[in-house]
Design a protein around this motif. Structure first.
Motif, PDB file in Angstrom:
ATOM      1  N   PHE A 133       0.853  -1.180   0.000  1.00 27.75           N
ATOM      2  CA  PHE A 133       0.000   0.000   0.000  1.00 27.75           C
ATOM      3  C   PHE A 133       0.892   1.234   0.000  1.00 27.75           C
ATOM      4  O   PHE A 133       1.650   1.440   0.947  1.00 27.75           O
ATOM      5  N   PRO A 134       0.839   2.057  -1.059  1.00 31.38           N
ATOM      6  CA  PRO A 134       1.720   3.226  -1.142  1.00 31.38           C
ATOM      7  C   PRO A 134       1.451   4.226  -0.019  1.00 31.38           C
ATOM      8  O   PRO A 134       0.297   4.470   0.349  1.00 31.38           O
ATOM      9  N   LEU A 135       2.527   4.797   0.502  1.00 33.84           N
ATOM     10  CA  LEU A 135       2.404   5.776   1.588  1.00 33.84           C
ATOM     11  C   LEU A 135       1.843   7.110   1.110  1.00 33.84           C
ATOM     12  O   LEU A 135       1.358   7.890   1.917  1.00 33.84           O
ATOM     13  N   ASN A 136       1.896   7.362  -0.190  1.00 32.87           N
ATOM     14  CA  ASN A 136       1.429   8.655  -0.700  1.00 32.87           C
ATOM     15  C   ASN A 136      -0.051   8.629  -1.104  1.00 32.87           C
ATOM     16  O   ASN A 136      -0.540   9.542  -1.729  1.00 32.87           O
ATOM     17  N   LYS A 137      -0.764   7.573  -0.729  1.00 30.12           N
ATOM     18  CA  LYS A 137      -2.206   7.469  -0.997  1.00 30.12           C
ATOM     19  C   LYS A 137      -2.912   7.104   0.302  1.00 30.12           C
ATOM     20  O   LYS A 137      -2.282   6.567   1.219  1.00 30.12           O
ATOM     21  N   PRO A 138      -4.216   7.379   0.384  1.00 35.37           N
ATOM     22  CA  PRO A 138      -4.935   6.996   1.610  1.00 35.37           C
ATOM     23  C   PRO A 138      -4.814   5.488   1.867  1.00 35.37           C
ATOM     24  O   PRO A 138      -4.890   4.693   0.939  1.00 35.37           O
ATOM     25  N   MET A 139      -4.592   5.131   3.117  1.00 32.63           N
ATOM     26  CA  MET A 139      -4.440   3.724   3.483  1.00 32.63           C
ATOM     27  C   MET A 139      -5.820   3.065   3.427  1.00 32.63           C
ATOM     28  O   MET A 139      -6.772   3.585   4.000  1.00 32.63           O
ATOM     29  N   PRO A 140      -5.948   1.927   2.722  1.00 35.69           N
ATOM     30  CA  PRO A 140      -7.245   1.250   2.583  1.00 35.69           C
ATOM     31  C   PRO A 140      -7.566   0.409   3.828  1.00 35.69           C
ATOM     32  O   PRO A 140      -7.469  -0.819   3.811  1.00 35.69           O
ATOM     33  N   LEU A 141      -7.941   1.093   4.910  1.00 35.50           N
ATOM     34  CA  LEU A 141      -8.126   0.408   6.188  1.00 35.50           C
ATOM     35  C   LEU A 141      -9.228  -0.646   6.120  1.00 35.50           C
ATOM     36  O   LEU A 141      -9.116  -1.697   6.754  1.00 35.50           O
ATOM     37  N   ASP A 142     -10.285  -0.388   5.346  1.00 35.71           N
ATOM     38  CA  ASP A 142     -11.346  -1.394   5.214  1.00 35.71           C
ATOM     39  C   ASP A 142     -10.822  -2.653   4.539  1.00 35.71           C
ATOM     40  O   ASP A 142     -11.181  -3.768   4.913  1.00 35.71           O
ATOM     41  N   LEU A 143      -9.957  -2.481   3.548  1.00 37.01           N
ATOM     42  CA  LEU A 143      -9.371  -3.628   2.852  1.00 37.01           C
ATOM     43  C   LEU A 143      -8.435  -4.394   3.797  1.00 37.01           C
ATOM     44  O   LEU A 143      -8.434  -5.638   3.812  1.00 37.01           O
TER      45      LEU A 143
END
Length: 123
Positions: free
Chosen positions: A95-105
């Motif tokens: 998961f790239p650090l420069n994008k929102p973290m997909p916590l639901d995923l």
């Protein structure tokens, strides 16, 4: 990565820049919430959650992404649409650090890992 090997997840997270620490803490919280019976440890120099006497899930901070391990073939298949936008290796997702973290995923992956872990524990 930390120069000295961390002995706890707190130490591991503290070795990262503040913005990354916040992301790692969010991931940790999601995993803890999804797997309240799992115990925290460090294994292979990574934050690890164990359940039923074996590893459940690992995560690791890198320069440009956070990796989550393992993502089994059945999980990759079950979540193929959601995972399609992410890179990874066989058995992990990045998961790239420069994008929102997909916590639901991350929550879904953790729940699927719990099901795999419990099935293995019953064998």
């Amino acid at each position: 990565m930390a120069a000295t090997k961390p002995s706890s997840i707190d130490e591991y997270i503290a070795s990262f820049p503040e913005d990354v620490q916040q992301i790692l803490q969010e991931i940790r919280a999601v995993i803890r919430d999804a797997a309240p019976d799992a115990t925290e440890t460090i294994s292979y120099d990574m934050p690890t959650f164990n359940l039923n006497g074996t590893y459940l899930i690992y995560f690791a901070g890198w320069k440009k992404h956070v990796a989550l391990y393992p993502v089994s073939g059945s999980i990759a298949e079950a979540l193929s649409t959601e995972l399609s936008g992410y890179k990874g290796t066989k058995g992990s997702v990045h998961f790239p650090l420069n994008k929102p973290m997909p916590l639901d995923l991350i929550r879904k992956i953790t729940k699927l890992r719990i099901a795999e872990n419990e099935a293995a524990a019953r064998k």
